[in-house]
Design a protein around this motif. Structure first.
Motif, PDB file in Angstrom:
ATOM      1  N   ALA A  88      40.179  63.088 108.699  1.00  0.00           N
ATOM      2  CA  ALA A  88      40.733  64.632 109.365  1.00  0.00           C
ATOM      3  C   ALA A  88      41.405  65.266 108.138  1.00  0.00           C
ATOM      4  N   PRO A  89      41.469  66.569 108.246  1.00  0.00           N
ATOM      5  CA  PRO A  89      42.102  67.452 107.075  1.00  0.00           C
ATOM      6  C   PRO A  89      43.238  66.788 106.325  1.00  0.00           C
ATOM      7  N   HIS A  90      44.163  66.225 107.003  1.00  0.00           N
ATOM      8  CA  HIS A  90      45.356  65.781 106.022  1.00  0.00           C
ATOM      9  C   HIS A  90      44.954  64.282 105.455  1.00  0.00           C
ATOM     10  N   THR A  91      43.749  63.976 105.498  1.00  0.00           N
ATOM     11  CA  THR A  91      43.611  62.698 104.803  1.00  0.00           C
ATOM     12  C   THR A  91      42.851  62.873 103.673  1.00  0.00           C
ATOM     13  N   TYR A  92      42.841  63.968 102.985  1.00  0.00           N
ATOM     14  CA  TYR A  92      41.894  64.485 101.928  1.00  0.00           C
ATOM     15  C   TYR A  92      43.006  64.938 100.750  1.00  0.00           C
ATOM     16  N   ASP A  93      42.658  64.746  99.420  1.00  0.00           N
ATOM     17  CA  ASP A  93      43.418  65.443  98.434  1.00  0.00           C
ATOM     18  C   ASP A  93      42.903  66.762  98.234  1.00  0.00           C
ATOM     19  N   VAL A  94      43.559  67.697  98.939  1.00  0.00           N
ATOM     20  CA  VAL A  94      42.867  69.041  98.919  1.00  0.00           C
ATOM     21  C   VAL A  94      43.452  69.582  97.704  1.00  0.00           C
ATOM     22  N   ASP A  95      44.503  69.193  97.069  1.00  0.00           N
ATOM     23  CA  ASP A  95      44.994  69.941  95.982  1.00  0.00           C
ATOM     24  C   ASP A  95      44.128  69.443  94.761  1.00  0.00           C
TER      25      ASP A  95
END
Length: 216
Positions: A88-95
């Motif tokens: 899910a989106p919140h399980t990635y290091d987007v920064d």
């Protein structure tokens, strides 16, 4: 269908050949960074490989950078209580992904290393691959590259060309079930319906418009 695709101001449904022409033309002036987004099961990895191979055949060096290298580690997911929603989106290091993209735009004379996710072990390995100064097209592929959500929408401006890969939801479901064929049927169904298809519908409904779309 698009035949020239020189103007990317409007959403266009294109073939792989169309996309290759756009990328070749845009890369003539220097390195470009391409977002190849789409729901899980849409065939992004396969398409990214085909685009890189096609560009290479034309003498344009291309590198595929999968977004999956920025998966949070299972230990972090367990600590946060997010393991069941891995992907899910919140399980990635987007920064971390944003930092890599900024470096790819800014630093074109040296080697830039990036993490790679190993699907057999479910672990991301740091600095496992590299973008070289000779790479004129960097194809970043992943589900959420065009997601209109906090954090993710900050990276959209870092892409020179954006492509959305699409497929009917029924076909996505079939492919995703096949991805978990090693599980018991009920467990595979629960995983697909409780996580994968949730993520797929989010990508389909909440992504920013792309320069081009390709049906897979």
């Amino acid at each position: 269908m698009c035949s020239v695709c020189a103007n990317l101001d409007m959403l266009m449904d294109v073939t792989i050949a169309d996309a290759l022409k756009v990328l070749r033309d845009r890369a003539a002036a220097g390195r470009i960074i391409v977002a190849l987004a789409g729901p899980p099961g849409a065939g992004k990895s396969t398409l990214a490989s085909e685009l890189a191979k096609g560009l290479g055949a034309d003498g344009v060096s291309a590198r595929v950078v999968p977004m999956d290298g920025f998966h949070l580690d299972d230990a972090v997911l367990d600590e946060m209580g997010w393991h069941a929603r891995k992907g899910a989106p919140h399980t990635y290091d987007v920064d971390g992904l944003k930092t890599l993209l900024e470096r790819l735009r800014r630093e074109k004379a040296g080697e830039i290393y990036y993490p790679v996710f190993d699907r057999t072990t479910e672990i991301a390995h740091a600095a496992a691959a590299r973008v070289s100064p000779d790479d004129r097209v960097v194809i970043v592929e992943g589900n959420y590259l065009l997601l209109d959500a906090p954090g993710w929408n900050d990276i959209a401006r870092l892409f020179d060309v954006t492509i959305m890969v699409s497929a009917p939801i029924g076909e996505l479901e079939r492919r995703l079930l096949g991805r978990w064929a090693d599980l018991a049927p009920d467990a595979a169904r629960a995983k697909v319906e409780g996580n994968d298809l949730v993520n797929a519908r989010l990508v389909i409904s909440k992504s920013l418009g792309a320069d081009m779309t390709i049906s897979a």
